[in-house]
Design a protein around this motif. Structure first.
Motif, PDB file in Angstrom:
ATOM      1  N   GLY A 121       2.291  -4.106   3.140  1.00  0.00           N
ATOM      2  CA  GLY A 121       3.041  -2.868   3.342  1.00  0.00           C
ATOM      3  C   GLY A 121       3.077  -2.459   4.799  1.00  0.00           C
ATOM      4  O   GLY A 121       2.502  -3.128   5.671  1.00  0.00           O
ATOM      5  N   PRO A 122       3.737  -1.337   5.085  1.00  0.00           N
ATOM      6  CA  PRO A 122       3.925  -0.880   6.467  1.00  0.00           C
ATOM      7  C   PRO A 122       2.621  -0.588   7.223  1.00  0.00           C
ATOM      8  O   PRO A 122       2.584  -0.697   8.439  1.00  0.00           O
ATOM      9  CB  PRO A 122       4.742   0.408   6.321  1.00  0.00           C
ATOM     10  CG  PRO A 122       5.393   0.310   4.995  1.00  0.00           C
ATOM     11  CD  PRO A 122       4.489  -0.513   4.131  1.00  0.00           C
ATOM     12  N   TYR A 161      -3.092   1.777  -8.660  1.00  0.00           N
ATOM     13  CA  TYR A 161      -1.850   1.907  -7.887  1.00  0.00           C
ATOM     14  C   TYR A 161      -2.112   2.467  -6.488  1.00  0.00           C
ATOM     15  O   TYR A 161      -1.517   2.023  -5.506  1.00  0.00           O
ATOM     16  CB  TYR A 161      -0.857   2.813  -8.628  1.00  0.00           C
ATOM     17  CG  TYR A 161       0.325   3.186  -7.760  1.00  0.00           C
ATOM     18  CD1 TYR A 161       1.364   2.280  -7.547  1.00  0.00           C
ATOM     19  CD2 TYR A 161       0.383   4.425  -7.127  1.00  0.00           C
ATOM     20  CE1 TYR A 161       2.439   2.613  -6.725  1.00  0.00           C
ATOM     21  CE2 TYR A 161       1.455   4.757  -6.309  1.00  0.00           C
ATOM     22  CZ  TYR A 161       2.473   3.854  -6.111  1.00  0.00           C
ATOM     23  OH  TYR A 161       3.521   4.171  -5.288  1.00  0.00           O
ATOM     24  N   TRP A 162      -2.990   3.436  -6.380  1.00  0.00           N
ATOM     25  CA  TRP A 162      -3.214   4.145  -5.115  1.00  0.00           C
ATOM     26  C   TRP A 162      -3.888   3.290  -4.045  1.00  0.00           C
ATOM     27  O   TRP A 162      -3.881   3.640  -2.867  1.00  0.00           O
ATOM     28  CB  TRP A 162      -4.001   5.428  -5.362  1.00  0.00           C
ATOM     29  CG  TRP A 162      -3.373   6.256  -6.437  1.00  0.00           C
ATOM     30  CD1 TRP A 162      -3.883   6.507  -7.682  1.00  0.00           C
ATOM     31  CD2 TRP A 162      -2.104   6.899  -6.390  1.00  0.00           C
ATOM     32  NE1 TRP A 162      -2.998   7.272  -8.409  1.00  0.00           N
ATOM     33  CE2 TRP A 162      -1.892   7.527  -7.637  1.00  0.00           C
ATOM     34  CE3 TRP A 162      -1.104   7.007  -5.420  1.00  0.00           C
ATOM     35  CZ2 TRP A 162      -0.747   8.261  -7.944  1.00  0.00           C
ATOM     36  CZ3 TRP A 162       0.040   7.735  -5.725  1.00  0.00           C
ATOM     37  CH2 TRP A 162       0.214   8.351  -6.958  1.00  0.00           C
ATOM     38  N   TYR A 184      -7.599   8.307   2.978  1.00  0.00           N
ATOM     39  CA  TYR A 184      -7.149   8.747   4.299  1.00  0.00           C
ATOM     40  C   TYR A 184      -7.419   7.663   5.344  1.00  0.00           C
ATOM     41  O   TYR A 184      -8.310   6.841   5.198  1.00  0.00           O
ATOM     42  CB  TYR A 184      -7.807  10.069   4.695  1.00  0.00           C
ATOM     43  CG  TYR A 184      -9.313  10.085   4.583  1.00  0.00           C
ATOM     44  CD1 TYR A 184     -10.125   9.729   5.648  1.00  0.00           C
ATOM     45  CD2 TYR A 184      -9.925  10.465   3.386  1.00  0.00           C
ATOM     46  CE1 TYR A 184     -11.501   9.741   5.545  1.00  0.00           C
ATOM     47  CE2 TYR A 184     -11.303  10.482   3.278  1.00  0.00           C
ATOM     48  CZ  TYR A 184     -12.087  10.124   4.351  1.00  0.00           C
ATOM     49  OH  TYR A 184     -13.457  10.135   4.233  1.00  0.00           O
ATOM     50  N   PRO A 185      -6.606   7.664   6.409  1.00  0.00           N
ATOM     51  CA  PRO A 185      -6.702   6.605   7.428  1.00  0.00           C
ATOM     52  C   PRO A 185      -7.864   6.817   8.394  1.00  0.00           C
ATOM     53  O   PRO A 185      -8.252   7.946   8.688  1.00  0.00           O
ATOM     54  CB  PRO A 185      -5.369   6.705   8.165  1.00  0.00           C
ATOM     55  CG  PRO A 185      -4.983   8.142   8.039  1.00  0.00           C
ATOM     56  CD  PRO A 185      -5.494   8.591   6.687  1.00  0.00           C
ATOM     57  N   ALA A 186      -8.374   5.707   8.899  1.00  0.00           N
ATOM     58  CA  ALA A 186      -9.359   5.734   9.983  1.00  0.00           C
ATOM     59  C   ALA A 186      -8.648   5.698  11.331  1.00  0.00           C
ATOM     60  O   ALA A 186      -9.291   5.809  12.368  1.00  0.00           O
ATOM     61  CB  ALA A 186     -10.320   4.550   9.874  1.00  0.00           C
ATOM     62  N   PHE A 207       0.869  -1.178   0.000  1.00  0.00           N
ATOM     63  CA  PHE A 207       0.000   0.000   0.000  1.00  0.00           C
ATOM     64  C   PHE A 207       0.906   1.229   0.000  1.00  0.00           C
ATOM     65  O   PHE A 207       1.828   1.335   0.821  1.00  0.00           O
ATOM     66  CB  PHE A 207      -0.877  -0.047   1.253  1.00  0.00           C
ATOM     67  CG  PHE A 207      -1.857   1.081   1.387  1.00  0.00           C
ATOM     68  CD1 PHE A 207      -2.815   1.316   0.429  1.00  0.00           C
ATOM     69  CD2 PHE A 207      -1.823   1.896   2.508  1.00  0.00           C
ATOM     70  CE1 PHE A 207      -3.737   2.349   0.570  1.00  0.00           C
ATOM     71  CE2 PHE A 207      -2.740   2.929   2.666  1.00  0.00           C
ATOM     72  CZ  PHE A 207      -3.702   3.153   1.687  1.00  0.00           C
ATOM     73  N   PRO A 208       0.687   2.194  -0.916  1.00  0.00           N
ATOM     74  CA  PRO A 208       1.654   3.271  -1.093  1.00  0.00           C
ATOM     75  C   PRO A 208       1.560   4.455  -0.128  1.00  0.00           C
ATOM     76  O   PRO A 208       2.384   5.352  -0.201  1.00  0.00           O
ATOM     77  CB  PRO A 208       1.367   3.750  -2.526  1.00  0.00           C
ATOM     78  CG  PRO A 208      -0.071   3.442  -2.736  1.00  0.00           C
ATOM     79  CD  PRO A 208      -0.336   2.187  -1.950  1.00  0.00           C
ATOM     80  N   HIS A 209       0.594   4.461   0.782  1.00  0.00           N
ATOM     81  CA  HIS A 209       0.397   5.647   1.620  1.00  0.00           C
ATOM     82  C   HIS A 209       0.819   5.424   3.070  1.00  0.00           C
ATOM     83  O   HIS A 209       0.626   4.363   3.632  1.00  0.00           O
ATOM     84  CB  HIS A 209      -1.070   6.082   1.593  1.00  0.00           C
ATOM     85  CG  HIS A 209      -1.605   6.237   0.209  1.00  0.00           C
ATOM     86  ND1 HIS A 209      -1.228   7.262  -0.620  1.00  0.00           N
ATOM     87  CD2 HIS A 209      -2.470   5.476  -0.496  1.00  0.00           C
ATOM     88  CE1 HIS A 209      -1.850   7.132  -1.777  1.00  0.00           C
ATOM     89  NE2 HIS A 209      -2.604   6.050  -1.733  1.00  0.00           N
TER      90      HIS A 209
END
Length: 167
Positions: free
Chosen positions: A125-126, A102-103, A143-145, A74-76
């Motif tokens: 991913g991280p 990709y996103w 955006y993250p929860a 995951f790229p974010h």
């Protein structure tokens, strides 16, 4: 005071073999809390917004997803809200346009929020194990929860119980 009956309807749980088959097919290990939910609670059904998607519908609208989509990181690391026009002009290829796959690679859609917005579970991913919103249709980006699956689901349960008590 009359006691409210609460019935939460989930699809039947998956067997360990069914979960393992999905993981092997996609070369991933699901986050433990989500894996346990699938095994012991249910494979989709009751949940926030329009409910939890069954495992086999993890990316049902992404027709062009590569076989290794879930294994890609995951790229974010933080909220991502670029100007969609700028992203599209600078895109390396179709996969990197604003709505490109990709996103959201390395994620599974686990819930439909409505109006094309999805709740994602990061599986590679991280940020593995965290919940994110894919709100690109409203131009709010991704955006993250700020929580994991179990915390996200328990928050919905707690809020639902509070609403029942208030009625």
């Amino acid at each position: 005071m009359e006691q409210a009956n609460i019935f939460i309807s989930c699809n039947p749980p998956l067997t360990a073999d069914e979960v393992s088959a999905f993981e092997q097919k996609h070369s991933i290990i699901l986050p433990e809390d989500y894996r346990n939910f699938l095994r012991f609670i249910g494979n989709g059904g009751a949940g926030p917004y329009y409910g939890l998607l069954p495992l086999h519908m993890y990316n049902w609208e992404l027709d062009t997803v590569q076989d290794h989509f879930l294994t890609l990181p995951f790229p974010h690391q933080a909220a991502w809200r670029p100007n969609s026009g700028t992203i599209d002009k600078e895109a390396l290829d179709e996969n990197h346009t604003y709505f490109g796959n990709y996103w959201v690679q390395g994620t599974m859609r686990i819930c439909h929020f409505g109006c094309g917005v999805y709740i994602l579970l990061v599986v590679s991913g991280p940020k593995r194990g965290t919940i994110w919103f894919d709100d690109r249709t409203s131009d709010y980006g991704i955006y993250p929860a700020e929580c994991d699956f179990l915390t996200w689901y328990e928050t919905w349960l707690d809020d639902s119980l509070q609403n029942l008590k208030a009625d």
